[in-house]
Design an enzyme around this catalytic site. Structure first.
Site, PDB file in Angstrom:
ATOM      1  N   ASP A   1      37.591  54.097  59.573  1.00 16.07           N
ATOM      2  CA  ASP A   1      38.362  52.851  59.483  1.00 16.07           C
ATOM      3  C   ASP A   1      39.585  52.938  60.390  1.00 16.07           C
ATOM      4  OD1 ASP A   1      39.434  50.423  58.656  1.00 16.07           O
ATOM      5  OD2 ASP A   1      40.314  51.269  56.835  1.00 16.07           O
TER       6      ASP A   1
ATOM      7  N   GLU B   1      10.096  50.195  34.913  1.00 17.58           N
ATOM      8  CA  GLU B   1       9.985  49.351  36.108  1.00 17.58           C
ATOM      9  C   GLU B   1      11.284  49.382  36.910  1.00 17.58           C
ATOM     10  OE1 GLU B   1       6.826  45.964  34.528  1.00 17.58           O
ATOM     11  OE2 GLU B   1       8.970  45.755  34.067  1.00 17.58           O
TER      12      GLU B   1
ATOM     13  N   TYR C   1      31.559  42.820  56.785  1.00 22.59           N
ATOM     14  CA  TYR C   1      32.110  44.176  56.804  1.00 22.59           C
ATOM     15  C   TYR C   1      31.353  45.062  55.811  1.00 22.59           C
ATOM     16  CZ  TYR C   1      36.153  41.783  58.873  1.00 22.59           C
ATOM     17  OH  TYR C   1      36.968  41.011  59.657  1.00 22.59           O
TER      18      TYR C   1
ATOM     19  N   ASP D   1      42.235  48.773  57.747  1.00 25.61           N
ATOM     20  CA  ASP D   1      42.234  47.594  56.879  1.00 25.61           C
ATOM     21  C   ASP D   1      41.361  47.756  55.640  1.00 25.61           C
ATOM     22  OD1 ASP D   1      39.712  47.447  57.961  1.00 25.61           O
ATOM     23  OD2 ASP D   1      39.924  45.422  58.769  1.00 25.61           O
TER      24      ASP D   1
ATOM     25  N   GLU E   1      30.518  49.709  48.956  1.00 19.92           N
ATOM     26  CA  GLU E   1      29.206  49.585  49.594  1.00 19.92           C
ATOM     27  C   GLU E   1      28.884  50.860  50.362  1.00 19.92           C
ATOM     28  OE1 GLU E   1      29.382  44.721  50.314  1.00 19.92           O
ATOM     29  OE2 GLU E   1      29.942  46.103  51.919  1.00 19.92           O
TER      30      GLU E   1
ATOM     31  N   MET F   1       9.695  40.002  32.977  1.00 17.66           N
ATOM     32  CA  MET F   1      10.899  40.750  32.636  1.00 17.66           C
ATOM     33  C   MET F   1      10.785  42.133  33.278  1.00 17.66           C
ATOM     34  SD  MET F   1      11.525  39.743  28.599  1.00 17.66           S
ATOM     35  CE  MET F   1       9.831  40.079  28.103  1.00 17.66           C
TER      36      MET F   1
ATOM     37  N   ASP G   1      55.959  44.943  44.148  1.00 17.60           N
ATOM     38  CA  ASP G   1      56.645  46.018  43.421  1.00 17.60           C
ATOM     39  C   ASP G   1      56.209  47.381  43.951  1.00 17.60           C
ATOM     40  OD1 ASP G   1      58.486  46.969  41.599  1.00 17.60           O
ATOM     41  OD2 ASP G   1      57.091  46.991  39.910  1.00 17.60           O
TER      42      ASP G   1
END
Length: 524
Positions: free
Chosen positions: A385, A510, A435, A389, A440, A505, A191
């Site tokens: 890029d 931490e 990739y 892609d 990322e 834990m 669409d």
């Protein structure tokens, strides 16, 4: 040329004809070590508990569609405005399924919604809308997504009538990049139209988003799709015959490009029936007066995209790499040097062995940062890029270093560039698919002063600490990663040096120390 183009223009501007007819991210079982944990943005999109009004309040209505409306909403605690697609369950045309049993019918309705959710969760591309949250109550589904204030491309077409070739190429490159990414992941949109293309703002065409995946479907190369779905102006002839593949999206893109350059569609008519009759024949024209100043390269690309036989039609990837698109491509220039250098430097210095920290930094970078904060890095990502892609491969990363070398930048003078890039892929490729994905890239390359505000670190911690106990437990981590359980070996690897008090834990202090440690070497 035998066509009433003026009527096409008038009809197109007053009608939005709708042709109606109706990740699994984790692994269950025997994970041996933390390397088995797959980390990607989709893992953060879960159905939220509680009422949506507890998290968002309505600002105004943005629009409405076949199954509901879209609202502009503001978060009660935090990160700006969002668009919320409100889907009314009762609005679905239950008759189209020919199901008399209510339970089966409800299951079919839910299947369509969950299909859209599943698709959006799995997508990570700068030109595809991002899904944040999902809510559900007895009457509605609520899909919380990015808000793009620039409105629809359709509105820009109406206001501007037509675009010069440079602007049209910039728009088409972004749409085709998104479509290329979808097809690479075996998804057909079905669409594609200007109403489903959103602009970041009304004054810029540099960042657009493909939206509305309600008709999308996964496909395989061996099986043809058979549902008759889409919008009359943009529907491919093979879709009308109910035997088609992913190239129906390329046809739709060809129609959009035609409209961008002349201001009206190649297949017009007074109603859906008239339009569809013309689409079925597949005959269109380049009126001399309207097209005399348009380049042959642009017209040739339209011809290739509107090839009637879809077996002979070009792919989205081939269209993206056409001479005309490349002619107007935005390449990295001297003014991008600082951002490119900072991005590559941050990726070089990132230490990604701590899976919990990886998951947290990806959550912050992909879900909590603003469009403005991502703007420069998004631009660099798209310029790096080269094949469009939506992912950076080894070759494209090496080219980034080569560009810096051409600018006489010291980072580009590294002797062992290929080794550096291999290490970047090892550390930054969180989902291990070979990739660097968009999120990322954004998460690792962004300035840690932006990423690591106390508020954002707290939000990331709360993502894991689902029971609000103030501690991240083994069971909570298993739930986030979609695992039935986590082995002691894996949990010990995740804990690593973060568990300073050795209570098995991780508390907030931490967690914060762990996050700063993983990025201590990043440039700030």
């Amino acid at each position: 040329m035998g066509c009433s183009q003026s009527s096409n223009v008038k009809d197109f501007k007053t009608r939005r004809s709708k042709f109606t007819n109706g990740n699994n991210y984790g692994k269950s079982g025997n994970n041996k070590n933390s390397e088995d944990l797959a980390i990607n943005p989709g893992m953060y999109v879960r159905k939220k508990e509680g009422k949506i009004g507890e998290s968002y309040f309505k600002v105004r209505k943005l629009g409405s569609g076949a199954y509901g409306e879209v609202l502009l909403c503001r978060e009660k605690h935090g990160h700006g405005e969002k668009a919320i697609k409100v889907i009314k369950k009762s609005q679905f045309d239950k008759m189209k399924y020919s199901i008399t049993n209510k339970i089966e019918c409800d299951d079919k309705i839910h299947e369509e919604i969950y299909n859209e959710i599943s698709l959006l969760k799995s997508l990570d591309h700068p030109n595809i809308i991002k899904l944040f949250d999902v809510f559900e109550d007895k009457k509605y589904f609520y899909l919380v997504t990015e808000f793009y204030e620039g409105g629809e491309l359709f509105e820009q077409i109406i206001n501007r009538h037509k675009f010069d070739e440079c602007d049209a190429a910039n728009i088409m490159k972004q749409i085709l990049s998104g479509i290329c990414y979808l097809h690479k992941h075996n998804i057909v949109h079905r669409d594609i139209k200007p109403e489903n293309i959103l602009l970041e703002n009304k004054h810029s065409l540099l960042n657009i988003k493909i939206v509305d995946f309600g008709l999308s479907s996964f496909f395989s190369k061996d099986n043809k799709l058979r549902d008759r779905l889409g919008t009359a102006y943009y529907i491919a002839p093979e879709v009308l015959r109910k035997k088609y593949n992913e190239k129906c999206d390329v046809w739709s893109c060809g129609v959009i490009l035609y409209i961008l350059l002349c201001g009206y569609p190649p297949f017009g008519g007074q109603n859906d029936q008239d339009i569809i009759k013309k689409v079925e024949k597949g005959k269109y024209y380049f009126d001399f007066n309207d097209w005399k100043n348009i380049s042959e390269e642009a017209k040739e690309l339209i011809k290739l995209m509107l090839t009637y036989d879809y077996n002979k039609r070009i792919t989205a990837k081939e269209a993206l790499n056409s001479k005309w698109i490349k002619k107007y491509a935005n390449n990295i220039n001297k003014s991008d040097q600082k951002t490119l250098c900072g991005a590559l430097s941050n990726m070089r210095k990132f230490e990604g062995s701590q899976k919990l920290a990886q998951a947290a930094i990806l959550f912050i970078g992909s879900k909590l940062t603003t469009l403005e904060e991502r703007k420069e890095l998004t631009d660099i990502f798209k310029k790096l890029d080269k094949n469009g892609d939506g992912q950076l491969d080894k070759k494209e990363l090496i080219e980034g270093y080569n560009i810096l070398r051409s600018f006489k930048n010291e980072l580009g003078e590294l002797k062992n560039v290929e080794e550096e890039v291999d290490n970047i892929l090892k550390e930054v490729d969180f989902d291990k698919n070979g990739y660097i994905e968009y999120s990322e890239f954004i998460s690792v390359c962004m300035d840690k002063q932006i990423l690591f505000s106390e508020e954002r670190l707290r939000d990331a911690f709360n993502l894991f600490d689902t029971d609000k106990s103030g501690k991240i437990t083994k069971e909570e981590l298993a739930n986030l990663f979609g695992l039935t359980s986590i082995s002691e070996q894996m949990w010990n690897e995740v804990l690593g040096e973060a568990d300073k008090n050795k209570d098995n834990m991780i508390d907030f202090d931490e967690f914060v120390n762990m996050m700063h440690k993983i990025c201590d070497n990043k440039s700030s």
